[in-house]
Design a protein around this motif. Sequence first.
Motif, PDB file in Angstrom:
ATOM      1  N   SER A  77     -10.448  -1.920   6.860  1.00  0.00           N
ATOM      2  CA  SER A  77      -9.711  -1.466   5.684  1.00  0.00           C
ATOM      3  C   SER A  77     -10.327  -2.047   4.424  1.00  0.00           C
ATOM      4  N   ALA A 116      -5.558   2.426  -0.110  1.00  0.00           N
ATOM      5  CA  ALA A 116      -6.509   1.865   0.846  1.00  0.00           C
ATOM      6  C   ALA A 116      -7.331   2.947   1.488  1.00  0.00           C
ATOM      7  N   THR A 142      -2.831   5.474   2.295  1.00  0.00           N
ATOM      8  CA  THR A 142      -4.066   5.073   2.960  1.00  0.00           C
ATOM      9  C   THR A 142      -4.830   6.324   3.353  1.00  0.00           C
ATOM     10  N   TRP A 147      -8.963  -2.181   0.043  1.00  0.00           N
ATOM     11  CA  TRP A 147      -7.874  -1.826  -0.860  1.00  0.00           C
ATOM     12  C   TRP A 147      -8.350  -1.783  -2.303  1.00  0.00           C
ATOM     13  N   THR A 167      -6.695  -0.270  -6.497  1.00  0.00           N
ATOM     14  CA  THR A 167      -5.509   0.183  -7.219  1.00  0.00           C
ATOM     15  C   THR A 167      -5.852   1.360  -8.115  1.00  0.00           C
ATOM     16  N   THR A 219       0.843  -1.192   0.000  1.00  0.00           N
ATOM     17  CA  THR A 219       0.000   0.000   0.000  1.00  0.00           C
ATOM     18  C   THR A 219       0.884   1.251   0.000  1.00  0.00           C
ATOM     19  N   ILE A 238      -1.171   0.355  -5.127  1.00  0.00           N
ATOM     20  CA  ILE A 238      -2.174  -0.066  -4.158  1.00  0.00           C
ATOM     21  C   ILE A 238      -2.486   1.078  -3.201  1.00  0.00           C
TER      22      ILE A 238
END
Length: 133
Positions: free
Chosen positions: A116, A128, A67, A118, A120, A64, A126
């Motif tokens: 969480s 999140a 975030t 995720w 792309t 990731t 990546i």
Amino acid sequence: MLGDKPVMAVVPTHDLDKARPFYEEQLGLRVDEETSLGSVLLAAGDGTTVLLYETQVAIPAEHTVATFLVDDVAATVEELEARGVTFQEYDLQEFGYEDAPEGTTKVVEIPDAGASAWFTDPEGNILAVFSRA
């Protein structure tokens, strides 16, 4: 020393013209500055930013890269999916969570930690969304 400073995520892309609309239109980030080097600084919440820069050597990370902290992961997933964002689905039993329900889920909830999900970007980086428990 850095504990009270905003953080900037730096995300490489092979095609800034393709990546930029994803971050602006689908994720809702705002252009803060276009740099003289051809990159774009996008404003997120609380003084944080995402710098998109074009490079020919960009390789999507296998982890990731940024975030976004949200209040409600499930609601955020629903809203972003309505904007065309595709979320990863996980079978938590395969990850060793024996008490997890069977099948796949987009929202992963860890007791006493948070939730969480995720997804792309067009480059395969990546990203999140996360909310604390």
